[in-house]
Design an enzyme around this catalytic site. Structure first.
Site, PDB file in Angstrom:
ATOM      1  N   ARG A 261       0.859  -1.184   0.000  1.00 22.04           N
ATOM      2  CA  ARG A 261       0.000   0.000   0.000  1.00 22.04           C
ATOM      3  C   ARG A 261       0.894   1.233   0.000  1.00 22.04           C
ATOM      4  NH1 ARG A 261      -2.575   0.657   5.485  1.00 22.04           N
ATOM      5  NH2 ARG A 261      -1.176   2.452   5.642  1.00 22.04           N
ATOM      6  N   HIS A 265      -3.775   4.257   4.682  1.00 17.45           N
ATOM      7  CA  HIS A 265      -4.909   3.324   4.673  1.00 17.45           C
ATOM      8  C   HIS A 265      -6.110   4.000   4.002  1.00 17.45           C
ATOM      9  CE1 HIS A 265      -8.117   0.668   5.862  1.00 17.45           C
ATOM     10  NE2 HIS A 265      -8.673   1.624   6.575  1.00 17.45           N
ATOM     11  N   TYR A 274       3.615   5.527  11.571  1.00 20.64           N
ATOM     12  CA  TYR A 274       3.878   4.158  12.036  1.00 20.64           C
ATOM     13  C   TYR A 274       4.731   3.309  11.096  1.00 20.64           C
ATOM     14  CZ  TYR A 274      -0.350   3.451   9.186  1.00 20.64           C
ATOM     15  OH  TYR A 274      -1.258   3.457   8.182  1.00 20.64           O
TER      16      TYR A 274
END
Lengths: 376, 346
Positions: A261, A265, A274
């Site tokens: 990805r 998100h 993160y």
């Protein structure tokens, strides 16, 4: 013999087009034609632009939220082409990161924008298009794909139920019940798991102790395979085999497509908090668009002129799609009763006619309560 | 504009129903089976799926003999996976089939909550009117007699809160058959709740197929002093209470709602206009249940017709007890109903 090996298993990994655009010609046999590759590259380019524009729409307040597909175009593109070449007869139960598979099989590009702009009509699939509404909860829809596969078998129709979902969904019980049903009832289904390494902020290592996600299907009697998910050749070959296995043998296939990805998100997320930029940079080099373009250029099928043409075409298409999606008339408040039942019961007819669900109704400032004027 | 069904249409359907009187006496479980089998003969889209419905003939023998008639393609044993077959039914319904899904117990439907509450009733809405989910979910509901708290749910209170569902709860064989015909023919999802405790109850059931419209209560007796509203098994407790009260000269209107979604509120208000007193009997828990909904509606829309505050008789606000005496004390019964009626009479 007191001790024997009851079961052994292995998971094969397929890569046909590597990140440098080099093709394994032996494995590539009977997969994509030059024409197919050009088509998929163009489609992936349009999808990438669509993604960028959707992101900007959200950032400028014209869309609620949006999950970028960036970096994951190859699997949905290749699988979508397999189904398109079959006449789009197979049923797709999608989540939200396989736009291209849907576009290639009849979903108007406006639908997905409309959905993320916050309109139920974005999930009103045109008649004859075999795609379910996007399932935003995680992992609840592979069961629907199983129902679709079951129905195809029941009706003796040559169709397959295909579920797209991510690595995170494999932590949900529903997905395992779906996998078990498909295996135990011998159903024509394909489970396409896009392992993009992150379930929002949770890395794969926290999701599972399995070496691969593909092996999860072994326990349910699936044919299981792992592919390079950024490789349109491998995804095409393996997905096509899975569709045929479903149709001919009623044996489900679990495909783990390794991808990444590249975006957050969703637009409500900031992945910089993160994950390391170095990891993202590394995967950016494996971008399916880059390697597909390299391959086409090496074969003399692509050049800067054609690139400029597709970029202009993408802008024109996406601009028109955005205009259409934003141009749709806003729903009326009374509309929200209409899709509750096939035939509205008395009570809902009354609520619709009076616009009163409760004593107050939907617009209390225009009503009176106990004869006293109410103020907004 | 959506399709609507006028009240007059429902009246015509009620008027066309066959007589409740007769001597073709069968069990309630057989009445359900007759409706399912009849519909399956008429419509190849209909199939029955669930745990042990085929070779074992159903845990409560509702599907007895159906495997022999329809074969394993249409009477399907599943893995023990309620969420699995509930979700499968959603996909099958969207493909154009008409699944009947048996939960061995509605208590077990809780592990399928996402499918039956978050997918089934919303699919039509969320797909902009594209796909309804014409699935009949059916099975045993309510305490079956010392099955313990996890197996004794009365799910109607919890589930009736969700828009987009229809919930039928038959109390007798005649209604069981007619409501099942309607459930299967309905284009929307129907939860059909059967009490294990009345599956063996017998009564006259016409041989022909007949569909009882949802949202129309059946007044099982007429009286002047108090309205008793119930559904499913507790209707029988109301009947017992009404018999005993009649001996004391107190007469009750008893309304068997038959469906709680849609709810025939008009029938309740009509009765209340005559009796001016109401007791609602509901074997689910009291907080936020069907009885509280009925009483809310009465207070909102028929307050002026009340001569006494509305009362309700629910199960107690604790998990269903395992011990026999405690379970009996927990459930509604005729004595509790009589006490409530007398309280409304002052």
């Amino acid at each position: 013999m007191p001790k024997r090996t009851a079961y052994t298993a292995k998971i094969e990994h397929y890569q046909i087009l590597d990140e440098n655009g080099e093709l394994d010609t032996r494995l590539a046999k009977n997969t994509l034609t030059d024409e197919d590759v050009v088509f998929l590259y163009e489609q992936m380019s349009i999808s990438r632009h669509y993604d960028e524009i959707a992101f900007k729409l959200q950032r400028s307040g014209r869309m609620g939220t949006y999950p970028q597909n960036k970096g994951q175009e190859a699997g949905p593109a290749a699988a979508g082409l397999v189904m398109k070449q079959r006449g789009s007869v197979d049923w797709i139960a999608p989540c939200y990161r396989e736009n291209l598979a849907l576009f290639l099989n009849g979903l108007p590009m406006e639908s997905i924008l409309l959905h993320w702009m916050g309109d139920e009509r974005g999930n009103k699939i045109p008649d004859g298009v075999n795609i379910l509404p996007m399932a935003i909860p995680i992992g609840t829809h592979p069961l629907h794909a199983v129902g679709l596969g079951w129905s195809a078998k029941y009706k003796e129709e040559d169709r397959v139920g295909v579920a797209f979902f991510g690595d995170g969904a494999t932590s949900e019980g529903d997905v395992h019940e779906a996998m078990n049903f498909a295996g135990a009832l011998k159903l024509p289904c394909v489970f396409f798991c896009q392992n993009n390494k992150w379930a929002i902020s949770v890395p794969s290592s926290t999701q599972t102790a399995s070496e691969t996600f593909a092996q999860k299907g072994l326990a349910y009697g699936h044919h299981c395979v792992q592919v390079d998910g950024n490789d349109i050749f491998a995804c095409y070959k393996i997905f096509k085999e899975a569709i045929d296995r479903a149709r001919m043998e009623h044996k489900p296939t679990f495909i783990e497509a390794l991808t990444y990805r590249l975006g957050d998100h969703t637009t409500a997320d900031d992945a910089r908090r993160y994950r390391d930029q170095a990891e993202v940079d590394e995967w950016a080099k494996k971008d399916p668009l880059i390697r597909t373009r390299k391959y086409l250029e090496n074969k003399g099928l692509w050049d800067d002129d054609r690139q400029a043409q597709i970029e202009a075409k993408a802008k024109e298409i996406v601009s028109r799609v955005v205009k259409n999606a934003e141009g749709i008339e806003k729903p009326k408040t009374s509309d929200f009763f209409d899709d509750m039942f096939a035939v509205l019961p008395d009570e809902l007819v009354r609520q619709r006619e009076t616009m009163r669900t409760s004593v107050l109704g939907q617009r209390p400032q225009t009503e009176t309560l106990a004869g006293q004027p109410q103020h907004a | 504009m959506p399709t609507t069904l006028e009240h007059a249409d429902l009246d015509a359907m009620i008027a066309d129903l066959p007589s409740r009187e007769g001597d073709r006496v069968i069990q309630l479980r057989e009445a359900i089976r007759e409706a399912m089998a009849h519909e399956m003969r008429q419509d190849k889209r209909v199939f029955l799926m669930g745990e042990e419905v085929a070779y074992y003939n159903g845990a409560y023998k509702v599907s007895e003999g159906m495997l022999d008639e329809f074969g394993p393609e249409r009477i399907i044993d599943t893995p023990i996976s309620e969420n699995g077959f509930a979700g499968l039914a959603v996909g099958a319904a969207m493909y154009g089939l008409r699944p009947i899904i048996e939960f061995m117990s509605w208590s077990f439907s809780l592990v399928a909550a996402d499918q039956i509450l978050n997918n089934v009733p919303k699919m039509l809405y969320m797909s902009g009117g594209q796909w309804g989910c014409p699935v009949v979910f059916r099975g045993n509901d309510g305490p079956g007699g010392q099955l313990g708290s996890t197996h004794s749910w009365s799910v109607e209170a919890l589930y009736s809160n969700v828009p987009g569902l229809k919930i039928a709860i038959p109390s007798n064989p005649y209604d069981a058959k007619g409501l099942m015909h309607t459930a299967i023919r309905d284009d929307d999802p129907v939860f059909y709740l059967e009490s294990e405790r009345i599956l063996a109850d017998k009564g006259h059931v016409p041989e022909e197929a007949y569909a009882i419209p949802f949202g129309r209560a059946n007044r099982t007796r007429e009286g002047e002093d108090c309205t008793l509203v119930s559904f499913g098994r507790p209707v029988h407790f109301c009947e017992q209470a009404a018999d005993m009260l009649a001996e004391e000269g107190i007469t009750c209107d008893v309304l068997d709602m038959r469906t709680v979604r849609p709810l025939d509120s008009e029938a309740i208000f009509d009765s209340l206009k005559k009796t001016n007193r109401i007791v609602v009997v509901d074997q689910s828990w009291p907080f936020g249940g069907v009885a509280s909904e009925v009483i809310s509606q009465v207070c909102e829309k028929a307050f002026d017709h009340l001569d006494h505050q509305p009362l309700r008789v629910n199960s107690d606000d604790v998990p269903t007890p395992y011990a026999k005496n405690l379970e009996q004390a927990f459930l509604p019964n005729a004595d509790k109903i009589i006490a409530a009626v007398k309280k409304t009479l002052g």
